[in-house]
Design a protein around this motif. Structure first.
Motif, PDB file in Angstrom:
ATOM      1  N   ARG A 143     -54.390-117.630  66.237  1.00  0.00           N
ATOM      2  CA  ARG A 143     -54.378-117.515  64.769  1.00  0.00           C
ATOM      3  C   ARG A 143     -54.151-118.862  64.080  1.00  0.00           C
ATOM      4  N   GLY A 196     -51.151-128.201  64.388  1.00  0.00           N
ATOM      5  CA  GLY A 196     -51.567-128.266  62.989  1.00  0.00           C
ATOM      6  C   GLY A 196     -50.649-129.072  62.093  1.00  0.00           C
ATOM      7  N   ASN A 197     -49.355-128.800  62.259  1.00  0.00           N
ATOM      8  CA  ASN A 197     -48.377-129.447  61.394  1.00  0.00           C
ATOM      9  C   ASN A 197     -48.378-130.962  61.527  1.00  0.00           C
ATOM     10  N   ASN A 249     -58.398-128.722  54.438  1.00  0.00           N
ATOM     11  CA  ASN A 249     -57.254-128.000  53.883  1.00  0.00           C
ATOM     12  C   ASN A 249     -57.059-128.487  52.449  1.00  0.00           C
ATOM     13  N   THR A 293     -52.634-112.260  61.030  1.00  0.00           N
ATOM     14  CA  THR A 293     -52.685-113.161  59.869  1.00  0.00           C
ATOM     15  C   THR A 293     -52.915-112.339  58.612  1.00  0.00           C
ATOM     16  N   ARG A 295     -52.062-121.471  52.384  1.00  0.00           N
ATOM     17  CA  ARG A 295     -51.814-122.621  53.258  1.00  0.00           C
ATOM     18  C   ARG A 295     -53.016-123.531  53.407  1.00  0.00           C
ATOM     19  N   PHE A 353     -61.235-137.253  57.892  1.00  0.00           N
ATOM     20  CA  PHE A 353     -60.243-137.491  58.942  1.00  0.00           C
ATOM     21  C   PHE A 353     -60.464-136.419  60.003  1.00  0.00           C
ATOM     22  N   ARG A 360     -54.584-128.623  50.649  1.00  0.00           N
ATOM     23  CA  ARG A 360     -53.356-129.403  50.402  1.00  0.00           C
ATOM     24  C   ARG A 360     -53.529-130.866  50.827  1.00  0.00           C
TER      25      ARG A 360
HETATM   26  N1  COA Z   1     -51.446-116.547  59.820  1.00  0.00           N
HETATM   27  C1  COA Z   1     -50.153-116.335  59.606  1.00  0.00           C
HETATM   28  N2  COA Z   1     -49.192-117.164  60.023  1.00  0.00           N
HETATM   29  C2  COA Z   1     -49.561-118.272  60.669  1.00  0.00           C
HETATM   30  C3  COA Z   1     -50.915-118.574  60.924  1.00  0.00           C
HETATM   31  C4  COA Z   1     -51.856-117.653  60.484  1.00  0.00           C
HETATM   32  N3  COA Z   1     -53.179-117.834  60.658  1.00  0.00           N
HETATM   33  N4  COA Z   1     -50.979-119.733  61.593  1.00  0.00           N
HETATM   34  C5  COA Z   1     -49.731-120.181  61.737  1.00  0.00           C
HETATM   35  N5  COA Z   1     -48.860-119.289  61.195  1.00  0.00           N
HETATM   36  C6  COA Z   1     -47.418-119.361  61.110  1.00  0.00           C
HETATM   37  C7  COA Z   1     -46.817-120.258  62.163  1.00  0.00           C
HETATM   38  O1  COA Z   1     -46.697-119.574  63.383  1.00  0.00           O
HETATM   39  C8  COA Z   1     -45.486-120.610  61.559  1.00  0.00           C
HETATM   40  O2  COA Z   1     -44.601-119.559  61.775  1.00  0.00           O
HETATM   41  P1  COA Z   1     -43.029-119.832  62.039  1.00  0.00           P
HETATM   42  O3  COA Z   1     -42.558-120.543  60.791  1.00  0.00           O
HETATM   43  O4  COA Z   1     -42.490-118.475  62.213  1.00  0.00           O
HETATM   44  O5  COA Z   1     -42.988-120.703  63.256  1.00  0.00           O
HETATM   45  C9  COA Z   1     -45.787-120.649  60.058  1.00  0.00           C
HETATM   46  O6  COA Z   1     -47.044-119.946  59.897  1.00  0.00           O
HETATM   47  C10 COA Z   1     -45.932-122.053  59.496  1.00  0.00           C
HETATM   48  O7  COA Z   1     -46.725-122.808  60.393  1.00  0.00           O
HETATM   49  P2  COA Z   1     -47.041-124.313  60.117  1.00  0.00           P
HETATM   50  O8  COA Z   1     -47.891-124.828  61.220  1.00  0.00           O
HETATM   51  O9  COA Z   1     -45.785-125.042  59.760  1.00  0.00           O
HETATM   52  O10 COA Z   1     -47.889-124.161  58.784  1.00  0.00           O
HETATM   53  P3  COA Z   1     -48.501-125.287  57.901  1.00  0.00           P
HETATM   54  O11 COA Z   1     -48.035-125.133  56.520  1.00  0.00           O
HETATM   55  O12 COA Z   1     -48.426-126.636  58.553  1.00  0.00           O
HETATM   56  O13 COA Z   1     -50.041-124.871  57.894  1.00  0.00           O
HETATM   57  C11 COA Z   1     -52.098-125.504  58.959  1.00  0.00           C
HETATM   58  C12 COA Z   1     -50.761-124.792  59.102  1.00  0.00           C
HETATM   59  C13 COA Z   1     -52.824-125.427  60.273  1.00  0.00           C
HETATM   60  C14 COA Z   1     -52.887-124.791  57.877  1.00  0.00           C
HETATM   61  C15 COA Z   1     -51.842-126.975  58.537  1.00  0.00           C
HETATM   62  O14 COA Z   1     -50.894-127.539  59.378  1.00  0.00           O
HETATM   63  C16 COA Z   1     -53.082-127.793  58.578  1.00  0.00           C
HETATM   64  O15 COA Z   1     -53.989-127.621  57.787  1.00  0.00           O
HETATM   65  N6  COA Z   1     -53.140-128.786  59.480  1.00  0.00           N
HETATM   66  C17 COA Z   1     -54.215-129.732  59.568  1.00  0.00           C
HETATM   67  C18 COA Z   1     -55.434-129.020  60.022  1.00  0.00           C
HETATM   68  C19 COA Z   1     -56.609-129.906  60.031  1.00  0.00           C
HETATM   69  O16 COA Z   1     -56.950-130.433  59.019  1.00  0.00           O
HETATM   70  N7  COA Z   1     -57.219-130.030  61.205  1.00  0.00           N
HETATM   71  C20 COA Z   1     -58.409-130.690  61.389  1.00  0.00           C
HETATM   72  C21 COA Z   1     -58.327-132.131  61.074  1.00  0.00           C
HETATM   73  S1  COA Z   1     -59.797-132.518  60.373  1.00  0.00           S
END
Ligand code: COA
Length: 320
Positions: free
Chosen positions: A151, A212-213, A250, A28, A36, A307, A252
């Motif tokens: 990660r 996550g997404n 997050n 990462t 993000r 949430f 966002r």
């Molecule tokens: N470092 C670098 N890359 C990472 C990574 C990390 N720590 N974690 C994921 N990636 C990569 C993924 O593998 C993916 O790669 P790919 O495009 O080659 O497949 C890319 O980053 C995008 O992943 P994606 O899951 O689409 O990113 P995102 O913009 O949705 O962000 C989260 C990921 C987890 C930050 C986001 O989905 C999130 O915040 N989700 C909700 C989390 C949450 O609130 N959970 C608790 C509820 S209270």
């Protein structure tokens, strides 16, 4: 009869884990995590430091802030998903450590919505005349259920505790609570460990798992619907809420909720950069931070929201 917030407190463990350190643990970058999620660092409980210990520090502060002593507390409700033990529950452990007399003390599990749920329940006790000074806590050691080789999740979570003292009054206070859940989405966010259901090797030995997404999309949609309900059911104009105190998962997700409420980010309490997602601890910690730094003042109208896994969600409209 209503309840009002008489005091707040928070505690973050000493050890700070930075994004730069995570770069050495998983594939990462600091830049990916910041852009993000908004997270810059998180705190990790020391070996031998448990959820009830974090809760204890936050509770002492909240009780002192309310100008009370532990002997004045007549109810303890803890929102946590990472209890020290199966039982006694964390509220009982806090009761013992604080020296609170024999009063009802229980924990409830609603993941990241745990504090908002606990607040809603404690408010009902106060409104019903069953408690006059309730200690309400959100406390977590998420580091104990995070898979430090994944990660996609390990960069997100951290440990901490926040607490409030709710006091009976004849003016609100807690004006309104909105709690909800949808168990149909359990496979999107869960920790595969339990007592009744043991973790299997394929489940990852009890570690937190998240798509996550999909969680992101569901969270944004649900929070938007919930804040629309809060506005409608309380006959509010969008500009009337002074401060949004959101669950800090997050940046966002928080920005999307603020946009829906027509609130600029300078009316939103943002602490996610300092401690990541601390689950049930994040809302009371954010609240305490903004009260102590003077942004939130007596008389302000606050919207707390969260949430989390379950899925669960909740909001609390409060006149501070
Ligand atoms: N470092 C670098 N890359 C990472 C990574 C990390 N720590 N974690 C994921 N990636 C990569 C993924 O593998 C993916 O790669 P790919 O495009 O080659 O497949 C890319 O980053 C995008 O992943 P994606 O899951 O689409 O990113 P995102 O913009 O949705 O962000 C989260 C990921 C987890 C930050 C986001 O989905 C999130 O915040 N989700 C909700 C989390 C949450 O609130 N959970 C608790 C509820 S209270």
């Amino acid at each position: 009869m209503y309840s009002r917030i008489a005091g707040t407190g928070k505690y973050l463990p000493e050890r700070i884990l930075t994004n730069a350190e995570l770069e050495g643990m998983v594939d990462t970058t600091d830049e990916w995590i910041r852009t993000r999620t908004g997270i810059e660092r998180r705190h990790i409980a020391a070996e031998g430091e448990y959820t009830s210990d974090l809760a204890l520090h936050a509770s002492r502060q909240a009780i002192e802030d309310a100008q009370l002593t532990p002997a004045d507390i007549d109810l303890i409700v803890v929102g946590t998903t990472t209890p020290d033990l199966v039982f006694p529950n964390v509220a009982c452990l806090v009761q013992q450590k604080l020296g609170v007399p024999p009063v009802p003390a229980f924990s409830l599990e609603a993941a990241c919505s745990g504090f908002v749920y606990a607040l809603g329940v404690a408010d009902q006790f106060v409104r019903g005349g069953q408690a006059k000074r309730a200690l309400v806590i959100g406390a977590e050691t998420m580091s104990r259920i995070v898979d430090w080789s994944d990660r996609e999740t390990c960069v997100l979570f951290g440990d901490g505790a926040g607490a409030v003292v709710l006091e009976a009054t004849d003016e609100p206070g807690v004006i309104y609570s909105n709690l909800g859940a949808d168990g149909n989405q359990a496979d999107l966010l869960y920790a595969a460990s339990g007592v009744s259901r043991k973790a299997s090797q394929t489940d990852g030995f009890g570690m937190l798992r998240m798509k996550g997404n999909e969680v992101f999309r569901f969270a944004v949609k649900t929070l938007e619907r919930m804040v629309d309900e809060v506005i409608a059911e309380n006959g509010l104009e969008k500009g009337e809420i002074d401060w949004l105190v959101p669950h800090q998962a997050n940046i966002r997700i928080i920005q999307a909720t603020a946009k829906r409420l027509g609130m600029s980010m300078d009316r939103v309490i943002l602490t996610v950069q300092d401690h990541g997602n601390t689950s049930a601890a994040s809302v009371p910690m954010a609240l305490d931070s903004a009260i102590r730094d003077g942004r939130i003042k007596r008389g302000d109208l606050l919207l707390l929201e969260a949430f989390g896994g379950g899925f669960t969600w909740g909001a609390s409209l409060i006149r501070y």
